[in-house]
Design a protein around this motif. Sequence first.
Motif, short mmCIF file in Angstrom:
data_model
loop_
_atom_site.label_atom_id
_atom_site.label_comp_id
_atom_site.label_asym_id
_atom_site.label_seq_id
_atom_site.Cartn_x
_atom_site.Cartn_y
_atom_site.Cartn_z
N GLU A 51 0.83 -1.22 0.00
CA GLU A 51 0.00 0.00 0.00
C GLU A 51 0.85 1.26 0.00
OE1 GLU A 51 -1.16 3.50 1.72
OE2 GLU A 51 -0.37 2.03 3.13
N TYR A 69 -2.10 -0.67 -4.93
CA TYR A 69 -3.33 -0.76 -4.16
C TYR A 69 -4.14 -2.03 -4.43
CZ TYR A 69 -2.11 4.08 -3.27
OH TYR A 69 -1.44 5.22 -2.93
N ASP A 70 -4.23 -2.45 -5.68
CA ASP A 70 -4.98 -3.68 -5.96
C ASP A 70 -4.34 -4.87 -5.27
OD1 ASP A 70 -6.71 -2.24 -7.50
OD2 ASP A 70 -5.85 -2.83 -9.42
N GLU A 81 -4.70 -4.71 -1.37
CA GLU A 81 -6.03 -5.14 -0.90
C GLU A 81 -6.14 -6.66 -0.93
OE1 GLU A 81 -10.79 -4.46 -1.87
OE2 GLU A 81 -9.27 -3.75 -3.29
N THR A 97 -5.39 1.00 2.39
CA THR A 97 -5.65 0.86 0.96
C THR A 97 -6.93 1.59 0.58
OG1 THR A 97 -4.48 -1.25 0.85
CG2 THR A 97 -6.09 -0.81 -0.87
N TYR A 98 -7.99 1.41 1.36
CA TYR A 98 -9.25 2.09 1.07
C TYR A 98 -9.09 3.61 1.22
CZ TYR A 98 -11.51 -2.51 1.25
OH TYR A 98 -11.88 -3.81 1.02
N GLN A 156 -7.37 5.08 -1.83
CA GLN A 156 -8.20 5.01 -3.03
C GLN A 156 -9.47 5.86 -2.92
OE1 GLN A 156 -8.45 0.61 -3.14
NE2 GLN A 156 -7.50 0.75 -5.16
N ARG A 211 -11.98 5.20 -0.94
CA ARG A 211 -13.12 4.28 -0.77
C ARG A 211 -13.58 4.34 0.70
NH1 ARG A 211 -10.42 -1.00 -3.24
NH2 ARG A 211 -12.38 -1.99 -2.62
N ARG A 252 -7.22 10.70 -6.21
CA ARG A 252 -8.37 10.22 -5.44
C ARG A 252 -9.62 10.99 -5.85
NH1 ARG A 252 -6.97 9.68 0.88
NH2 ARG A 252 -6.15 11.77 0.60
N SER A 296 -15.55 5.16 -4.79
CA SER A 296 -14.60 5.11 -5.90
C SER A 296 -15.30 5.22 -7.24
CB SER A 296 -13.79 3.81 -5.84
OG SER A 296 -14.65 2.70 -5.92
#
Length: 463
Positions: free
Chosen positions: A165, A170-171, A174, A197-198, A201, A203, A417, A462
């Motif tokens: 992270e 990021y993918d 997660e 991570t969220y 992003q 999220r 973001r 997102s």
Amino acid sequence: MSGAGRSAARHYDRAIDHLLHFRMEVVHEAGAALAEAPDFPMGNVLSAYLGLLSTEADQARQARQSFAAFRTRIDHAGLPPRERAHVEAVQALLDGDFHACGALLARITEQHPRDALALAAGHQIDFFVGDARSLRDRIGGALSAWHEDDRHYGHVLGMYAFGLEEAGHYDRSEEVGLRAVELNPRDVWGIHAVVHTYEMQGRFGEGIRYLDARVDDWSTGTFFNVHTWWHYALYAMEAGDHGRALAIYDAVLAAGRSSMELLDAAALLWRFYLEGDLRHERWSVLADAWPARTHEPCYAFNDVHAVMSYVGADRIGDADKLIAGREAYLGQPLPGVSNHGMTARVGLPVCKALVAFGRGDHHQVVDLLYPIRHRVNEFGGSHAQRDAVQKTLLQSALRGGRHDLARVLISERINVRPGSPFNWLKRGALAEAIGDSAAATAARLRAGELMHQARTGNVSASE
């Protein structure tokens, strides 16, 4: 392990397990191991790390004294090579050289990739110096030596997820973080990696729901509870639920006692302060807690949050006093002391910028922060934590009429973001400042939509 009988080894093993779970019992078990075998080398190494990695000056001093006494009682040259290497890594940290300690621990990991203490301590060192690449690769380079049926494989995955992270993957972070928590639901560092991570992003709604679903796993029983509540409060702020964020502050963060907990409290209140919500009564209590922890230089990252507290409490004199003390510190020749360089390059400029913000001198804030904005990581912390500095720069660019710079900063943030309500609110503020009322309205409507999505969960932020 040399110098350890069966009982001391059992306590040491339990201590490592507690350490990886961030449980408070690690201190008791480490102490029990040394009570059984006072000259047990790895027991002394672990105990020293616990004192040094707390970033508490008093605990570091005690660790330094205890470890020095231990070293007078042993034959260093006669230790097994790996234990000797650990002792040398601890000594580098005792001498203030985070970077040398990290390098020595990396050598241990090269030869012994399943040494959990070397990985965990090295991971924290990488965090303290803000080295995202090492946060990722120190763990990634050891991971192939671990297997799914290993007792602590999930914890190693949790560390790796956080490194991924911080390095921007990021993918993958997660995916790895969710797997870590699947293997061990009470892996608070793995949960923390997913939460970061969220955050990165945008999220925020998903982050709130993720924490809500696992509240029993992360909210009690560890010395990481307060920090995870801080993340929850950040999510709530982005969702526009300031009341919820402040309720978390009053219920959890205000009761913090360690430097890590105090800096979380300051970092949350500072975000309110930047928006003109001063909260003096909360700041005053927080500011009272810092002098005992900043009476000597220990960690520049802590100094910055102490200054936030003094500025928020309208105690600029206390902030000036801390800054003067650190300027005197920089006048001392201290080669190899990592905090010395961190204070010079980042810590002191940020402290001065925070004071300038409190005085309303926004041009000075920009002059201090803009040149270092891409290397603020050098004094440690995470992207989420250091965002307080970046937000301070942006707010001063707006308030000081530096519209071109504000446009650049906002554009950078939105394109990384786009799901962040804060970023769209700042676009609206800039549009209003330059007289574009239509763009201001559109940006604020977008921020409102994102806040609604985060609160209701109808659509992920997102999207």
